[in-house]
Design a protein around this motif. Structure first.
Motif, PDB file in Angstrom:
ATOM      1  N   GLN A   1       0.805  -1.217   0.000  1.00 48.62           N
ATOM      2  CA  GLN A   1       0.000   0.000   0.000  1.00 48.62           C
ATOM      3  C   GLN A   1       0.844   1.276   0.000  1.00 48.62           C
ATOM      4  N   GLN A   2       2.170   1.167   0.049  1.00 52.30           N
ATOM      5  CA  GLN A   2       3.019   2.362   0.054  1.00 52.30           C
ATOM      6  C   GLN A   2       2.882   3.113  -1.270  1.00 52.30           C
ATOM      7  N   GLU A   3       2.724   4.416  -1.171  1.00 54.92           N
ATOM      8  CA  GLU A   3       2.544   5.229  -2.369  1.00 54.92           C
ATOM      9  C   GLU A   3       3.783   5.223  -3.263  1.00 54.92           C
TER      10      GLU A   3
ATOM     11  N   ASP B   1      -8.207  -4.427  -2.773  1.00 56.87           N
ATOM     12  CA  ASP B   1      -8.667  -3.291  -3.575  1.00 56.87           C
ATOM     13  C   ASP B   1      -8.125  -3.519  -4.975  1.00 56.87           C
TER      14      ASP B   1
ATOM     15  N   LYS C   1      -6.946  -0.513  -7.225  1.00 58.01           N
ATOM     16  CA  LYS C   1      -5.699   0.083  -6.774  1.00 58.01           C
ATOM     17  C   LYS C   1      -4.538  -0.861  -7.038  1.00 58.01           C
TER      18      LYS C   1
END
Length: 823
Positions: A666-668, A700, A703
């Motif tokens: 989930q790290q951008e 998700d 994403k």
């Protein structure tokens, strides 16, 4: 054949003469280039064999052979050099591989067909493609595919070949037992391949052999029964048994494609219905027979799905509306228009209810009515009144939170759901301290306002899945389902206490109250709701007696587990600083080449007092606390560092696979951060593979699609780990920029003894190959498992049969030994 060094054929057996269409002895003294020409260098005496001779490490090749009648065909050559008195002689063994190439062509047709089905093509569209391809492959004058209809007909979906014009000339039926010549009906009724030989239509081939033309009908069998038939008319004579067997297997895959297409059509209908409204919905055919209902329909009408399917919608008739009303409604629907109106219907148990009904006709591809979608909205005053009464009965009028009655009902529902999922539930009771003092000093009005503030804060504090209730004068409760562990329950209890401890301003006075908390866990403490409530209450009283603003689990064992986890968390933070971690590596074997292709990097923690701590124990803690980010960075850099070390030692250029957790994923700046490390370590991106579980990417999916695309653009290889243990949407899976699927070891462990596991593994392999992905099987521990996976077409294996995970310093020796090891 034996060929001299100057390219002259010294000897050739009968099989070699037959292979190239020559009479015995005709090949002797000829140049081998006559039958095995090199089109790039036609004057080379040795023909295509020259390339084999020039490659001393390769004695096998596929080439184009040339028959005496100038027809070309694919041939496999295995050449052995033999020293002779007059110089080297080259002995060649050859075989016709046209049948194998036929199988490969059929596989390609099937893969394309499945892609067409997944794109939503109809039976007619993808069946036409299949028929065309069979005609191209076999040169048949007629190939057709038909579906079995319930009324006894065979509906021809597609036909191809020079005899396909105007086909069929008369209706084809499978239920006519009086037919004297009916291979189609025979294949459908017996579920077996039917072969009819046309004795009066013999063909003489170039060898002077007589061949009898055939009609072969293959039943298209799926798990639902007979889907239809594939019928093939042979071109020159009989099809050989091997080709027929391949076509039988081919027909099973066609049936699977037809079943998938039918399932997709059903799903599209359901999606169309659900898109119309979010209320009670049902779908009927053109005659009004119910085909599908949603759960809201069952709640509204009282009927279960099995009680209404294939029944007329008139089952809901109340008798309030007259015949003229229904005639007007059906006239509107049958004209293709949407009908809207109010309708009184009868509940399964006799009560009446009123709905606003919208009926939408659905047209087929020929703009003919095929189905109807009905949407019901309950608008009865009785329902509204019942809703108000239910709210008064189940909700606290002061705070708006669920009361003790609804709390007990919801606890039962949540525990039942947890039992079916195999998950845990935390029941947390909180009792306010000093609350009576507030009532006594500031009055009950102030006390009521305080309770409202605390209720609002608790509602905002919990996650959407948690259930908050006021169960007494100054007592609140939280039900937390899908509990990840004892620490999660302890954390929720601490947050609850801190939320209540926050000062509240009432009438210009700062009010401070505290709370004691008791916790019980389902199913660890008990599986009975009433007992679980009692245990939480007992734990609450223990907390009240022990210390202000404290929390207690019902059992001391749980307290010890929580404390141990907290201690492990503290040690984990120290371990990162004190360098207590190490990487172990487990090899991955490429089944096609027999070479080690990559290693998976696995982290190990050597605790100074506990010894080796299992990753299953400390990884979840690292994920919960965020320590997985620095830990994951260390693993990546350390794995790439070892690649550099092994490269400097001159070892084979292998790849390394690193696991990626949900938190890391989930790290951008994930892609940019990994790319930076690759540049620092001077490692090509394609030598790094990131493994993610399917549950991580499906949390998700949209994403995940974006993140995977960014990683793929960098050049990093991506794999879906533990595939088959979670849920993957095929529509997303085919879009994801991934390179591999890893079959979970649970399917591999017993696959040689368990038919279902073997079939699941085979299905995953076929699915992955259809999507253009490599397949890796984990947990391979025996030679039998390896061979079965090799037969099923698996690309790469990993497991104890090859090697246990090893320290980094053992990798060089393993790689050197692996170069001479045959698996």
């Amino acid at each position: 054949m034996e060929i001299a060094g100057d390219g002259v054929i010294v000897s050739a057996n009968t099989a070699a003469h037959r292979l190239f269409g020559y009479d015995n002895g005709e090949l002797l003294s000829r140049q081998v280039r006559v039958v095995l020409p090199d089109t790039g260098a036609p004057d080379t005496p040795l023909g295509v064999l020259a390339k084999l001779i020039a490659a001393p490490n390769d004695n096998t090749a596929e080439a184009v052979g040339l028959r005496k009648n100038d027809t070309e065909f694919p041939v496999e050559i295995v050449m052995t050099k033999v020293a002779a008195k007059d110089g080297d002689v080259f002995v060649c063994q050859m075989r016709d591989i046209s049948r194998r190439q036929l199988s490969e062509s059929m596989d390609a047709v099937l893969h394309t067909t499945l892609r067409r089905v997944l794109r939503g093509q109809t039976h007619e569209q993808f069946c036409a493609y299949i028929c065309d391809k069979i005609v191209d492959l076999l040169g048949c004058p007629l190939v057709w595919i038909g579906t079995k209809e319930n009324d006894g007909r065979i509906r021809v979906c597609a036909a191809s070949g020079k005899l396909s014009a105007g086909f069929p000339q008369k209706p084809i039926r499978w239920d006519d037992l009086t037919e004297t010549f009916g291979p189609t009906g025979y294949a459908v009724r017996t579920k077996q391949t039917c072969i009819v030989e046309l004795e009066g239509d013999k063909i003489i081939d170039s060898d002077g052999r007589a061949h009898t033309r055939q009609i072969i009908v293959f039943p298209l069998l799926s798990h639902n029964g007979i889907e239809g038939v594939l019928e093939i008319h042979s071109r020159l004579g009989r099809l050989d048994q091997g080709t027929i067997q391949r076509l039988e297997s081919f027909s099973l895959r066609i049936a699977m494609a037809m079943q998938i297409a039918a399932d997709q059509q059903s799903l599209r209908l359901q999606r169309a219905a659900m898109a119309s409204a979010a209320n009670a919905i049902f779908i009927t055919d053109a005659e009004g027979n119910i085909l599908w209902i949603n759960k809201a329909f069952s709640r509204l009408s009282g009927y279960r799905e099995d009680e209404v399917l294939n029944h007329r919608i008139s089952i809901l008739k109340s008798g309030v509306q007259n015949d003229a009303f229904y005639k007007e409604m059906w006239d509107t629907i049958n004209s293709g228009k949407v009908w809207r109106g109010e309708l009184v219907e009868r509940h399964k148990f006799g009560s009446l209810y009123t709905v606003e009904q919208t009926i939408t006709p659905i047209m087929d591809g020929n703009t003919r009515l095929s189905h109807f979608v009905a949407v019901h909205d309950d608008v009865t005053a009785r329902k509204n009144a019942e809703g108000r009464i239910m709210h008064l009965a189940n909700y606290d009028q002061l705070t708006g939170l669920p009361n003790r009655r609804l709390f007990h009902d919801q606890l039962t529902v949540i525990m039942r759901r947890a039992k079916s999922r195999g998950t845990k539930v935390a029941l947390i009771f909180a009792d306010l301290t000093n609350f009576n003092r507030i009532n006594d000093t500031l009055g009950h009005s102030a006390g009521d306002k305080l309770l409202k503030v605390i209720a609002e804060r608790l509602s905002k504090m919990v996650s959407p899945k948690d259930f908050v209730a006021r169960i007494g004068g100054d007592e609140f409760a939280i039900i937390s389902e899908d509990l990840t562990g004892m620490e999660a329950a302890a954390m929720l209890a601490r947050n609850m206490i801190e939320t209540i401890l926050s000062p509240v301003m009432l009438e210009n006075n700062e009010i401070n109250v505290g709370a004691c908390v008791g916790i019980s866990i389902y199913p660890d403490d008990d599986e009975d709701p009433d007992k679980l409530v009692n245990f939480a209450d007992m734990a609450l009283h223990t907390a009240v007696r022990s210390a202000p603003n404290s929390y207690f689990f019902f059992s001391q064992e749980m307290n010890e587990e929580t404390e141990d986890r907290l201690a492990l968390e503290r040690d984990l933070r120290k371990a990162l600083i004190q360098n207590e971690f190490a990487l172990f590596f487990q090899p991955q074997l490429d089944l096609k080449t027999g070479k080690i292709k990559a290693f998976e990097a696995l982290i190990r923690w050597f605790h100074p007092t506990r010894g080796m701590v299992s990753p299953m124990r400390f990884i979840p803690i690292a994920e919960d606390t965020g320590l997985i980010i620095p830990l994951g960075d260390w693993v990546l850099k350390e794995a790439l560092r070892y690649l550099n070390v092994w490269d400097d030692m001159g070892l084979p250029k292998i790849s390394v696979a690193v696991n990626l957790s949900a938190v890391q994923f989930q790290q951008e700046d994930l892609a940019a951060g990994i790319e930076k490390v690759l540049l620092e370590k001077n490692i090509a991106p394609e030598r790094l593979e990131l493994e993610l579980t399917e549950s991580v990417v499906m949390q998700d999916a949209r994403k995940a699609d974006n993140i995977l695309s960014r990683l793929s653009r960098v050049g990093i290889k991506l794999a879906i780990d533990d595939f088959g243990t979670g849920y993957s949407s095929l529509s997303y899976l085919k879009r994801f920029e991934v390179d591999r699927l890893k079959i979970d070891q649970s399917f591999v462990r017993d696959m040689t003894n368990n038919y279902d596991d073997a079939e699941i593994a085979h299905a995953i392999i076929n699915l992955g190959h259809t999507l253009g992905l490599e397949i890796v099987s984990e947990g391979v521990e025996t030679k039998e498992q390896l061979e079965l996976l090799r037969q099923q077409g698996c690309d790469i294996i990993q497991g104890y049969f090859i090697s246990k995970p090893m320290p980094a310093d053992e990798v060089p020796a393993f790689l050197k030994k692996a170069e001479t090891t045959v698996y």
